[in-house]
Scaffold this active site. Structure first.
Site, PDB file in Angstrom:
ATOM      1  CB  SER A   1       4.846  -3.689  -0.985  1.00 55.68           C
ATOM      2  OG  SER A   1       5.985  -2.493  -1.211  1.00 55.68           O
TER       3      SER A   1
ATOM      4  CB  SER B   1       4.951   0.303  -1.972  1.00 55.69           C
ATOM      5  OG  SER B   1       4.991  -0.609  -2.803  1.00 55.69           O
TER       6      SER B   1
ATOM      7  CE  LYS C   1       7.738  -2.416   2.175  1.00 52.57           C
ATOM      8  NZ  LYS C   1       7.456  -1.652   0.812  1.00 52.57           N
TER       9      LYS C   1
END
Length: 407
Positions: free
Chosen positions: A149, A173, A75
């Site tokens: 996210s 997330s 990420k």
């Protein structure tokens, strides 16, 4: 080579049988092309860079390097040396000269990085659409949001581009996008995985999370990455135990029927009820638990202390570059300007009171089973109502971090 199975056990067996790592890299790149989704990655390593990283691993040795030759994605709020970290904000970008601690540990175990994945900007959101890059397409149904996210990490894993991916989880997330893309998402206890080299959202709640194709894979990655890190003041020395055998009878807490929330989604409700029947068939004892205090704890996340903590994480950048932020992200984080220290302490005191009430409740069962999300939303629905839809997605995840639970 698109038929290569990318779960860790299958890849390891294939390497043992003579599969070359270059063939795996070709499969990774072919799957990226086949996905045709420009929203998954913010930065991709070149084939030459990936090959160089793979060649540096030496010969196949799954004992010395238990993740030898396993491709993963990261990420883009987690540092990878030589790759830009953007947190999905171009103006924020920097290129680190060292890996985040978790990335370094995984590389040392033989895994190699394919690229950096898209996210809700500054890890603020559970929907996966708050990004200036294209929105990653949900791997199951492109009309649905990918979840956030950690949107790109979940989609990359679900599409078989990588064996696993790193995300972060502050309010769900690392679990919401896993559920929405039908893969495994592991959110460890706060501090079990170092956050050194991770762009903070709420430092007191932030966790590095793992997306994987199987439970065994998620736990194998966690087992390699977990270690106390003196450079991270929130790091904790949590012993990694082998996955335990199931006891004869598991006592599982579930939300009281009157407290279940599905927001009119009958198919989600039916799916949850079917899951509970499966657990009973396996011999589990289900115990209904009033969930009012859990929901009230979750509501604190949108109040003083933790909104202010998001603002504190990027305050200097925010004040100098407010126009650079995604409109929804700017609205949420900017709301902290209207808060006082008294608001923050009121939230902290409320959380402590809920912890005191819920600690014996949590201890009364072996584990909890609840939906990951109460419903699924289309991209159009979220864009039309970005705040309410996002809040509803976190119904069963937001309190987990606040109560220092894993999931």
């Amino acid at each position: 080579m698109n038929d290569i199975r990318f779960d860790i056990a299958s890849l390891r067996a294939a390497y043992q049988s003579g599969l070359g790592i270059a063939e795996v890299i070709d499969a990774v790149l072919a799957r990226i092309d086949a996905a045709g989704d420009p929203g998954i990655f913010i930065h991709l390593a070149t084939k030459e860079e990936i090959l160089a990283e793979a060649e540096a691993l030496g010969s196949f040795d799954p004992v010395a390097k238990p993740l030898w030759g396993i491709p993963f994605a990261v990420k883009d709020n987690i540092d990878v040396a030589g790759m830009p970290t953007t947190a999905a904000c171009t103006e924020y970008a920097y290129t680190p000269d060292k890996d985040a601690t978790v990335v370094a540990r995984l590389k040392a175990a033989g895994a190699f990085v394919v690229g950096k994945t898209n996210l809700d900007q500054f890890a603020t959101g559970l929907v996966g659409v708050r990004t200036p890059w294209p929105i990653p397409r949900n791997a199951i149904d492109p009309k649905l949001v990918p979840g956030g996210s950690s949107s790109g990490s979940a989609v990359a894993t679900a599409r078989g581009i990588v064996s696993f991916a790193l995300g972060t989880d502050t309010a769900g997330s690392g679990r919401i996008p896993a559920g929405l893309n039908s893969i495994v998402g592991l959110k460890p206890t706060v501090g079990a995985l170092s956050t050194t080299g991770v762009v903070p959202a709420c430092r007191t709640l932030d966790c590095v999370s793992v997306f994987a194709l199987t439970v065994d894979d998620a736990y194998a990655v966690f087992s390699v990455a977990a270690a106390h890190d003196a450079a991270d003041p929130y790091s904790r020395a949590i012993a990694v135990q082998p996955l335990a055998a199931r006891p004869p009878v598991l006592t599982i807490g579930i939300p009281e029927k009157a407290d279940l929330k599905f927001f009119g989604d009958a198919s989600m409700q039916a799916g949850f009820e079917a899951a509970l029947k499966s657990l009973e068939t396996l011999g589990a004892r289900l115990v209904e638990i009033p969930f009012g205090d859990f929901y009230a704890t979750a509501d604190l996340l949108y109040e003083g202390a933790w909104v202010a903590e998001r603002y504190a994480a990027i305050r200097d950048f925010f004040e100098a570059n407010e126009a650079a932020l995604h409109p929804v992200t700017r609205k949420i984080i900017g709301g902290a300007r209207n808060l006082s220290a008294a608001d923050a302490f009121r939230g902290l005191y409320a959380l402590q009171a809920y912890k005191a009430r819920l600690t014996p409740v949590i201890a009364s069962v072996d584990l909890f089973c609840m939906p990951t999300a109460p419903t699924h939303y289309s991209v159009d629905a979220v864009l039309a109502d970005p705040i309410v839809t996002n809040s509803r997605l976190g119904t069963y995840t937001n309190f987990v971090n606040l109560l220092d639970m894993c999931g």
